[in-house]
Write an enzyme that holds these catalytic residues in place. Structure first.
Site, PDB file in Angstrom:
ATOM      1  CB  THR A 170     -35.813   9.006  74.907  1.00 46.65           C
ATOM      2  OG1 THR A 170     -36.487   8.068  75.731  1.00 46.65           O
ATOM      3  CG2 THR A 170     -34.356   9.117  75.326  1.00 46.65           C
ATOM      4  CG  ASP A 198     -34.576   9.398  68.259  1.00 44.28           C
ATOM      5  OD1 ASP A 198     -35.195   8.431  67.784  1.00 44.28           O
ATOM      6  OD2 ASP A 198     -34.315   9.506  69.473  1.00 44.28           O
ATOM      7  CG  ASP A 248     -39.741   9.839  69.309  1.00 44.72           C
ATOM      8  OD1 ASP A 248     -40.747   9.165  69.089  1.00 44.72           O
ATOM      9  OD2 ASP A 248     -38.740   9.826  68.589  1.00 44.72           O
TER      10      ASP A 248
END
Length: 1062
Positions: free
Chosen positions: A399, A728, A397
């Site tokens: 972020t 996440d 990912d």
């Protein structure tokens, strides 16, 4: 659990301080009670939601009073706490007794007992006890050391599991939203639930905004269940896929809400289930442990055959002596000698079976897991730790993993002006009000603000940054929500597919004219816009010039690595006077168009410290890093250049495959197909040829969905890659589970993501993945080091016992001596070699292949050559040692039968040299590569290794000096000790010379089957790197149907709300 669930609905028990019992509340959450409506009956008897709240003395707006300790203690007394029931750990004695379940050790103990009885019968109490008792003591030492290792390992894992399960949730206490540990939750608490939360308690829904739960892990039902406030308490009105009871262990997959906690700890459904789980034991082995167990069994088979041959040969020698040398066959001495033959044979099996192999993996994993925790990697599944050593692809990912996830609004495009200095005075008051009220209301984040106005970001970081912007502009989200919150009639939560979030407000209270606020991704929402607020602060129709300008602004933000969020609103008249949230479900499409653009925010999320170095380390380690992000094309390219995933001079062209958008990628590979194999379904990429062409170049997947990430991981695994994935959110769970190793974010990650992952990054940092990779490779290296050492000792010890039994009528190594050798090569060596710390050199080589053999040609070179050298030395000592040292020979004196220190010295020197050859070869095993000529490099970095080496030498000398008749040794003078050590040290020199031999002479050796998976079809499309023209045409055609981010010519049809390209 079944017995608890079959209790009567309302047991007659003494009333508690709250007029109800924990069992009564608990029964509302049994799945069968929810399905048949009994839960609603119980709720009705308590006075419905209002009556229940009143009985529990709580406030839905303020929650419990956290300062009232008497009330909190009263709740614990009546309803229990949420602390888990922990199964009592095994004691050290229990582990010792478990080790005695090994059949070989039991046989050895039985033989020792018989030996003890015969010894006492023939030699009396003074000396007859020594042989049998010595074996008992040796077995007890081996078992105790092994049990001690297991005991310490279990203690470490219990501490790690306690950390893994420990987390905080948001509850209302004293009118404030506070982050509270799940172990401190109490019945009566008002808990705020959000997408991605895994329920730690049972609760009744008292507020719901599209709240939807996955209860499959608890009930087995795969269909999502919508959670609503009870509208009716009649059984016949209850729907199959809708209810008001949130079950512990279920996961929130969509929406937000609030619940009244009604069951905690052992009274919650998850608590009841966990209580049953703790009563069961399960011995899960990692893939490497299973592989080495197979290898150990095969090595043990060779040892068993040699043991049988040795016993037969020694027995035939005895029969020969009885027939031709008048040896009394039918006597106690003969029985004792046959028993000694049997003990030697059993000892050969004990030594031959390398039970230390799986033990070494366990120790290496336990050691690595503990050290990885110190370096911000919390390992949930042991297999993830070892598998990471072979990872050759990382799908990360952006972020929070590559970036800080500390969002700040740095730019604002509003009223047709691009501001890089945020000054509210430069914006018309009406526009500012629209902007800030929309931000404050269309959000579920709840940041905390201290007395100095500093924000603590709690919740979605993008939303927190927007709320902070509104606060700087003089709009306090808390006050606005308090004044206008009740006017929100519908909340459409953020959806990864729609990439937007919307609310509907009835500002006038007439249930007819509504204000809609929406925020989300510009590339998704721009097509739905018809108007914008101009420099005068008035809504006007979007012009072609404005569209080009706003796209240029969005592209400029992206090139500066800023995330763009488009903020919209519209006024709309709705027919039917919708009142309840459900009334809006059928008119979402009516609402979701003809918006007015308020503005575009540019949010900065800087790269984390050390990311560039970490990405470079991955490249040097032969690992491909791919960024999978929901950001737009240009933002993704800018960030990946900064991180080093793409080269700084990267310039995208239409034929490049280095950067793709999710939609293009999905269409090119044609999605997934499903194959049913037995009872399981296997996912496969439909167009694997196109997938291979793409992934040979692909480094960035922009505007991607969780389904795209799952598709990418599936294809990479299909091509035999070992894939690590970061995630996440709850939508990442499928990719995290599919990956060989899933990494969940420990700070920002949702509980669903953590449950699906194998490793939790406690600092949410990509650099910690590199740490995991280093430790994973180190585990593999440590096991190989131990394997080389153990197989060498195994070959030499068993061979000498076999040769002695066949040709000398006795083993030069007694059973006690071989048990000591077994302790050296199993438990002590596994402690020493399996705890070698990793070096940075591990990150300069390619990862281990999925099908790589455990024993490489270079390892065979070390094993065969070192074993040959040791056998050569030991045979010389055995045959010529007496004359070389000027001592009496031990051969042919039946020293097992009658101890004689004069004749024992020869075999004592043999035993001494044998042990020292192994000790110094253990140092050789630290460095296996041909280029690692200095085996003492980093020698003093592992205190445990030093302790084992020094301890082994000291104990060996003490055994020789004081072992006497029990161990069948005699004391040596200093000179003999020194010579034995010097001969043992020759292993080091031979190890240096062995590394000069080319590996090619050992390529074809494969004595053991390691159960490597069957090779894939060689006629694959690997290597076909040239992109066919038909493929490129298809790519251009797909991209031509999407919004092209460069050189856009956009036109606007009057009265239409859609952007069009020409």
């Amino acid at each position: 659990m079944a017995s608890k669930m079959q209790e009567p609905l309302l047991k007659v028990e003494a009333l508690t301080d709250f007029g109800m019992t924990a069992n009564e509340l608990s029964q509302m959450f049994f799945p069968h009670n929810i399905r048949d409506g009994s839960s609603l009956d119980i709720l009705s008897r308590f006075g419905k939601i209002e009556g229940l709240i009143q009985k529990l003395k709580t406030d839905p707006k303020r929650g419990l009073d956290g300062t009232n300790t008497n009330d909190l203690e009263l709740r614990v007394k009546n309803f229990g706490n949420n602390k888990p029931e922990i199964k009592e750990p095994k004691t050290l004695l229990q582990y010792i007794l478990e080790n005695f379940e090994d059949p070989m050790l039991r046989i050895l103990c039985l033989a020792a007992a018989v030996n003890l009885i015969i010894g006492l019968w023939t030699e009396g109490w003074k000396e007859g006890w020594m042989d049998g008792m010595a074996i008992f003591i040796a077995v007890i030492i081996i078992v105790s050391v092994t049990a001690g290792n297991n005991y310490v390992k279990d203690h470490q894992f219990r501490k790690l599991n306690a950390i893994a399960e420990n987390r905080n949730v948001n509850v209302k206490r004293g009118g404030k939203i506070v982050s509270t540990n799940i172990y401190d939750l109490l019945v009566g608490d008002i808990m705020i639930v959000d997408t991605g939360e895994k329920m730690p308690v049972d609760g009744l829904v008292i507020e719901s905004s599209e709240l939807t739960a996955d209860e499959s892990s608890v009930t087995g039902e795969t269909k999502p269940i919508q959670k609503i406030i009870p509208l009716s308490y009649e059984k016949e009105d209850q729907k199959e896929d809708t209810n008001s009871f949130l079950i512990s262990g279920s996961s929130i997959i969509y929406g937000t809400g609030e619940i009244l906690i009604l069951a905690v700890g052992e009274y919650s459904l998850w608590g009841i289930t966990k209580t049953l789980m703790t009563q069961q034991t399960k011995d899960d082995k990692t893939p490497l442990q299973e592989k080495l167990t197979i290898l150990a069994d095969q090595i043990g088979e060779y040892g068993l055959k040699l043991a049988i041959i040795t016993f037969i040969a020694m027995t035939l020698h005895l029969l020969h002596d009885a027939a031709f040398n008048e040896y009394p066959l039918f006597s106690a001495h003969a029985v004792k000698e046959i028993l000694n033959f049997f003990i030697v044979s059993v000892t050969i099996i004990v030594v031959a079976v390398p039970e230390g192999l799986p033990l070494a993996v366990t120790i290496a994993l336990a050691y690595s897991v503990d050290k990885m925790k110190d370096e911000k990697n919390l390992v949930r599944f042991l297999s993830a730790c070892e598998t990471m050593g072979g990872a050759n692809n990382i799908c990360s990912d952006k972020t929070g993993t590559l970036t800080e996830n500390k969002m700040t609004v740095t730019n604002l495009y509003i009223e047709d002006t691009d501001f890089n200095k945020l000054d509210p005075q430069a914006i018309k008051s009406s526009t500012l009000s629209l902007l800030c009220e929309g931000i404050c209301l269309n959000s579920i984040a709840r940041p905390q603000i201290d007395q100095n106005g500093r924000f603590e970001h709690i919740g979605n970081k993008t939303e927190c940054a927007l709320l902070e912007l509104a606060h700087k502009f003089g709009y306090d989200f808390r006050q606005i929500r308090q004044n206008m919150g009740e006017k929100i009639k519908k909340n459409f939560p953020f959806n990864s597919e729609k990439k937007q979030m919307t609310i509907a407000l009835d500002l006038k209270g007439d249930r007819t004219q509504f204000t809609i606020f929406t925020k989300g991704a510009p590339d998704v929402l721009l097509d739905k816009c018809s108007y914008y607020i101009n420099a005068e602060g008035r809504p006007v129709v979007i012009t072609n010039d404005y569209k080009q300008k706003i796209n240029a602004v969005i592209q400029k933000y992206a090139s500066q690595s800023l995330r763009s969020i488009l903020l919209l609103y519209r006024e709309i008249m709705l027919q039917g006077r919708p009142t309840e949230p459900e009334d809006f479900n059928n008119i979402e499409d009516t609402i979701d168009k003809q918006y007015t653009i308020i503005g575009v925010t540019g949010l900065q999320d800087p790269l984390k410290t050390g990311i560039v170095k970490a990405v470079q380390q991955c490249k040097e380690a032969g690992v491909i890093v791919r960024m999978v992000t929901g950001d737009n094309f240009h933002t993704a390219v800018a960030i990946s250049k900064q991180a080093g995933i793409l080269p700084q001079n990267y310039d995208h062209n239409v034929d490049s495959l280095a950067v793709l958008e999710g939609k293009t990628f999905r269409k090119l590979v044609e999605g997934l197909v499903y194959e049913k194999v037995g009872n399981s379904v296997i996912h496969k990429v439909k167009n694997l040829q196109n997938f291979t062409l793409i992934t040979n170049e692909l480094r960035v997947l922009a505007r991607s969905s969780p389904e795209d990430k799952f598709l990418l991981v599936t294809g990479l695994k299909q091509l035999e890659n070992v894939v690590a994935v970061t995630g996440d959110g709850p939508n990442d769970a499928s990719a995290l589970k599919k990956a060989d190793v899933g990494f969940a974010m420990g700070i920002q990650g949702t509980v669903v993501a953590k449950e699906a992952a194998g490793i939790i990054l406690l600092d949410d940092n990509f650099a910690s993945i590199v740490t995991a990779m280093k430790w994973g490779r180190n585990i593999f290296d440590c096991i190989r080091k131990f394997l080389v050492f153990q197989v060498t000792v195994n070959v030499v010890a068993v061979s000498m016992a076999f040769l002695g039994g066949v040709f000398l009528k006795e083993s030069p190594l007694t059973s006690i001596q071989m048990l000591w050798v077994n302790l050296i090569m199993d438990t002590l060596a596994s402690l020493a070699l399996a705890t070698e710390p990793p070096t940075d050199e591990l990150l300069t080589r390619k990862p281990y292949g999925r099908k790589e053999h455990m024993i490489t040609p270079g390892m065979w070179r070390s094993i065969i050559c070192q074993a040959a050298f040791q056998l050569f030395v030991l045979l010389i000592i055995l045959i010529k040692g007496d004359s070389m040292f000027g001592i009496e020979s031990s051969r042919g004196h039946r020293l097992d039968e009658e101890y004689n220190p004069i004749f024992q010295e020869h075999y004592t020197i043999f035993f001494h040299i044998f042990v020292f050859l192994q000790v110094f070869n253990e140092i050789n095993a630290r460095k296996l590569k041909k280029t690692e000529l200095n085996v003492f490099e980093g020698f003093f970095n592992n205190w445990l290794f030093l302790s084992v080496i020094i301890g082994t030498i000291v104990v060996q000398i003490l055994i020789v000096e004081f072992g006497g008749k029990a161990v069948k040794v005699t004391p040596l003078d200093f000179g003999h000790h020194l010579i034995c050590i010097l001969i043992g040290m020759c292993s080091l020199g031979i190890g240096y010379l062995i590394k000069q031999i080319p590996d090619q002479y050992f390529q074809s050796i494969e004595l053991f089957r390691e159960q490597i998976p069957t090779e894939a079809d060689p006629n694959t499309i690997e290597g076909k790197l040239k992109k066919p023209s038909t493929f490129l045409r298809k790519k251009r055609q797909i991209e031509g149907k999407q919004l092209i981010k460069t050189n856009q010519e956009i036109e606007m049809n009057s009265g239409q709300s859609n952007f069009k390209l020409k």
